[in-house]
Each structure stands twice: as C-alpha cells, then as structure tokens.
Write an enzyme that holds these catalytic residues in place. Structure first.
Site, PDB file in Angstrom:
ATOM      1  N   HIS A 197       0.804  -1.240   0.000  1.00  0.00           N
ATOM      2  CA  HIS A 197       0.000   0.000   0.000  1.00  0.00           C
ATOM      3  C   HIS A 197       0.826   1.274   0.000  1.00  0.00           C
ATOM      4  O   HIS A 197       0.288   2.363  -0.163  1.00  0.00           O
ATOM      5  CB  HIS A 197      -1.025  -0.004   1.141  1.00  0.00           C
ATOM      6  CG  HIS A 197      -0.490   0.287   2.514  1.00  0.00           C
ATOM      7  ND1 HIS A 197      -0.647   1.508   3.113  1.00  0.00           N
ATOM      8  CD2 HIS A 197       0.169  -0.483   3.407  1.00  0.00           C
ATOM      9  CE1 HIS A 197      -0.112   1.469   4.328  1.00  0.00           C
ATOM     10  NE2 HIS A 197       0.391   0.267   4.534  1.00  0.00           N
ATOM     11  N   CYS A 331       1.250   6.373  11.014  1.00  0.00           N
ATOM     12  CA  CYS A 331       1.024   5.137  11.767  1.00  0.00           C
ATOM     13  C   CYS A 331       0.888   5.435  13.261  1.00  0.00           C
ATOM     14  O   CYS A 331       0.432   4.605  14.006  1.00  0.00           O
ATOM     15  CB  CYS A 331       2.161   4.156  11.535  1.00  0.00           C
ATOM     16  SG  CYS A 331       2.332   3.693   9.824  1.00  0.00           S
TER      17      CYS A 331
HETATM   18  C1  LIG Z   1       9.073   2.282   7.501  1.00  0.00           C
HETATM   19  C2  LIG Z   1       7.795   1.529   7.724  1.00  0.00           C
HETATM   20  N1  LIG Z   1       7.848   0.248   8.133  1.00  0.00           N
HETATM   21  C3  LIG Z   1       6.740  -0.469   8.344  1.00  0.00           C
HETATM   22  C4  LIG Z   1       5.492   0.067   8.155  1.00  0.00           C
HETATM   23  C5  LIG Z   1       4.286  -0.789   8.384  1.00  0.00           C
HETATM   24  O1  LIG Z   1       3.794  -1.258   7.156  1.00  0.00           O
HETATM   25  P1  LIG Z   1       2.296  -1.823   7.026  1.00  0.00           P
HETATM   26  O2  LIG Z   1       1.392  -0.613   7.061  1.00  0.00           O
HETATM   27  O3  LIG Z   1       2.268  -2.502   5.699  1.00  0.00           O
HETATM   28  O4  LIG Z   1       2.072  -2.760   8.137  1.00  0.00           O
HETATM   29  C6  LIG Z   1       5.378   1.406   7.745  1.00  0.00           C
HETATM   30  C7  LIG Z   1       4.051   2.052   7.612  1.00  0.00           C
HETATM   31  O5  LIG Z   1       3.934   3.266   7.709  1.00  0.00           O
HETATM   32  C8  LIG Z   1       6.566   2.150   7.526  1.00  0.00           C
HETATM   33  O6  LIG Z   1       6.526   3.421   7.115  1.00  0.00           O
END
Ligand SMILES: Cc1ncc(COP(=O)(O)O)c(C=O)c1O
Length: 395
Positions: A197, A331
């Site tokens: 995504h 996040c």
């Molecule tokens: C550097 C990084 N690692 C891991 C993730 C997590 O990925 P996912 O949303 O596919 O779980 C993100 C999401 O923002 C991210 O920016």
C-alpha cells in the site's frame, strides 16, 4: 473544493492498472491456491506468476519470496523469527514502531537491543553499527528510507559490515520500495520487508525476501502455505495487486525519457514545493544537510518545521483547505508525543511538534504543488496571528 493528497508515506491509492489486474481474482477466479481443481490451479498460477515478478523486483530466486500481510508482519517476522533469549539485536532509534515495539517484546524474553542514534541529518553512520556489534549479536535491522524524513540509509555499507561479522541483516524497505532501485543482493541483506500500500498497491498485502538458508521461524503456523514459512490461505487478489504495483514501479524507475523518469520528475516537484515553503519566514527542513551537503533521500518526501505554529493545528488548517499532509508518522496518529524520529535527530519537542511531512504521490502534478504553495503560507500566517506563542503572551 480541490483536494490535494500529500501524504503518500501514510498510504497511496491503487493505480487503475493494479485494480484491473486484481479484479478477476475477487469473483471469477476466486479459487484457493491450495486446491487441486481448475479453480485452485488458476489461483495457484496467479500466485506463481506474482512470485516471479517479485523475485525480479527484489533480484532474488522465486523461492526466496514470501507473501504476507505487509510491513508490520515482515518486520515482526525478522525479529521474532530469528532472535532467541541471550541474543543481542542492533537497530536504530528512527525505525518504525513495527520494529521498535517488537524489540520491546523480545526484551521480555532476554534479547537485549542497542538502538543506534542517527546524525542530525537523519543518516545512520555505519561505523556506529559496527561499534555496537558484540559476540552475541545475531541480527541488525535498519530501514532503507525513513518514513518521516525520506532519508536513505547506507544499507549497502551496513550489509558489508553484517557479512564481515557474520550477523543476519534485515532491511525494512517499506518506504524505499518503488522509490529507489532495488536489489537485495547489492544491499547484502538476508531479509527485506515491503508493503504494497505504500507503492500504489492494496492494503494488507506485502512480501518478504528471505535469503535461502536463513533459519527463520514462521510467525504464523498452520497449513503448509508459502513453503511452510507463512501459514494462511493466500490473499490472491492482494498478491496479484502487489506484483502489478511492483512491476509498474520497476518500469517507472527505468523510465529513460529525456526529462528523466518518474522519480526525477517527483524530485523536481518536491524541490519546488520545498523551496516555496521555505520562503515563509521561520521555517527549515528537518535533517537532510550534513556538513553543508544534502544526504540522499527519497524523491517524494520533505519534512519542514514552522516556528510559532502547532503542527497538529497546521495539519487541520490545511485539511480544511483541502490539503492532506501529516504532522509525524501517520502510523502513530492519535499519539500526542512528538515524533521519535525528529527527537532522535536532536530537535527539541517544540520544533518536532511544529513540523510537517509532505510526501508526494507518483501522480502528483505541478498544479498540486501550486495549490499547496498557496494554502501553506495562508494557514501559517493565520495560525501565527492567533497563536499566543507568536503574540508573546504564552506563559
Ligand atoms: C518504515 C515503515 N515500516 C513499516 C510500516 C508498516 O507497514 P504496514 O502498514 O504494511 O504494516 C510502515 C508504515 O507506515 C513504515 O513506514
């Protein structure tokens, strides 16, 4: 009202071609890839083809690609799958919470972690990783591109250190995939996590490169899917969408038009945006400069501080004018703590809170940048006018 989405590092929309490729696997070709009948075999073939595309993307063998649910799962798998009580783990203080929280979890089971801090530029110094290595060090995990600043980490050098010292190396490449040329052999890693995504593919789908012979325990057990490395019925439409997004990303990175490829175009747009925003007094780019020289960063990202403005208030003010940006890592939205990445780079809490991340979609246009450059100064001026901090009335 016009809307401009400049939060690509939080998530991206599907490209139409991705949607088109996924569509049949929801309805006509809905089979379970483990079934032996024709419906199952159609699904199985789609997963196999997608695996070959992902192997090309990573530059690895088909058998080294494991499909999963995204970046969080890949990051967790690297840590929970490789570390045992008594092991030492090295990562950085600017990683995503999918790494940092997993490190906290393994600490409860006797795994000690060293968190290497970045330079003020946001760059991790490879010698700091080398210095942290101990006889018990089993795993190093460093991100390819930081989600908040876009700074690209020197993974190749870290890969060499890992090889020389016999330590496993995982790269969280979630924010680098589709933005920089990808080659896990050149990176020298054993494990590499990506997420669809963030590269115009579907949410809840990702893949992990697992170098042949890496002794990783699966996170999920059950059926014998993914060569027993990740149990659970394959998300066939998601896998097909991930592979299409990866294929489009590979081609866009190779684009040899006279004006440069998609990434060059994006860097020009980002630079114009950045220069325009910096015309506002009391602003600056977070990190990126090291002894007067810019460090490498993903073409779509810039992170800017604004004096005498509350970052959250600016995000809301811009949203009301139709512009979506982020005041930190999406996040972590909901958390009021200032960004751990900016703090690790040495910003004080006030400046970290007064920072915005602009991250452009690959489909961003000149008109998008023009619109944002109209909205930001107005919003900043308005907030400063009503701010008790700016008015000097704050206690
Ligand atoms: C550097 C990084 N690692 C891991 C993730 C997590 O990925 P996912 O949303 O596919 O779980 C993100 C999401 O923002 C991210 O920016």
């Amino acid at each position: 009202m016009k809307r401009v989405y400049m939060d690509a590092n939080a998530t991206t929309p599907l490209l139409p071609e991705v949607m088109e490729d996924m569509r049949p696997y929801w309805i006509e070709r809905f089979g379970n890839a483990s079934s032996i009948h024709l419906d199952g075999q159609q699904a199985h073939a789609a997963v196999d083809n997608s695996r070959s595309t992902m192997a090309e993307f990573f530059n690895c063998h088909d058998a080294e690609v494991v499909f999963n649910s995204g970046g969080t799962e890949g990051d967790n798998t690297a840590i929970f799958g490789l570390l045992h009580p008594g092991d030492h783990f090295i990562t950085t203080s600017i990683e995503h919470s999918a790494i940092l929280e997993a490190a906290k979890r393994v600490a409860q089971h006797g795994v000690e972690t060293t968190f290497v801090a970045p330079q003020a530029s946001g760059l991790i110094e490879p010698t700091d990783i080398l210095r942290a290595i101990r006889p018990q060090t089993r795993l190093i995990s460093v991100m390819l591109a930081n989600n908040e600043t876009g700074v690209l980490q020197p993974v190749e050098e870290i890969g060499k250190i890992a090889a020389d010292t016999g330590v496993f190396f995982h790269i969280d490449a979630v924010q680098g995939a589709g933005k920089v040329k990808f080659d896990v052999r050149r990176f020298g890693c054993h494990l590499c996590s990506i997420s669809a995504h963030k590269m115009h593919g579907p949410k809840g789908t990702g893949a992990m490169f697992v170098r042949r012979g890496t002794p990783i325990e699966p996170l999920l057990v059950g059926g014998s899917h993914e060569r027993r490395q990740r149990a659970g019925t394959e998300n066939v439409p998601g896998i097909v969408g991930l592979a299409k997004a990866a294929e489009l990303a590979m081609h866009s990175l190779e684009d040899g038009t006279p004006e440069g490829g998609v990434i060059d175009r994006l860097a020009r747009l980002r630079d114009r945006l950045e220069a325009g925003v910096l015309k506002i007094s009391g602003t600056g780019v977070n990190g990126v400069m090291d002894s007067g020289k810019p460090v490498p960063r993903a073409a779509n990202t810039t992170n800017i501080w604004f004096d005498q403005v509350e970052g959250e208030a600016l995000v809301i003010a811009m949203d009301l004018k139709g512009v979506a940006v982020s005041g930190g890592s999406a996040c972590h939205s909901g958390a009021t703590e200032p960004s751990h990445v900016l703090m690790a780079m040495g910003l004080d809490k006030t400046r970290a809170r007064a920072s915005l991340r602009f991250s452009l979609l690959k489909t961003a246009t000149e008109a998008d940048v023009d619109y944002v450059l109209k909205v930001v100064p107005e919003a900043v001026e308005h907030l400063r006018a009503i701010s008790p901090v700016a008015a000097g009335t704050a206690g």
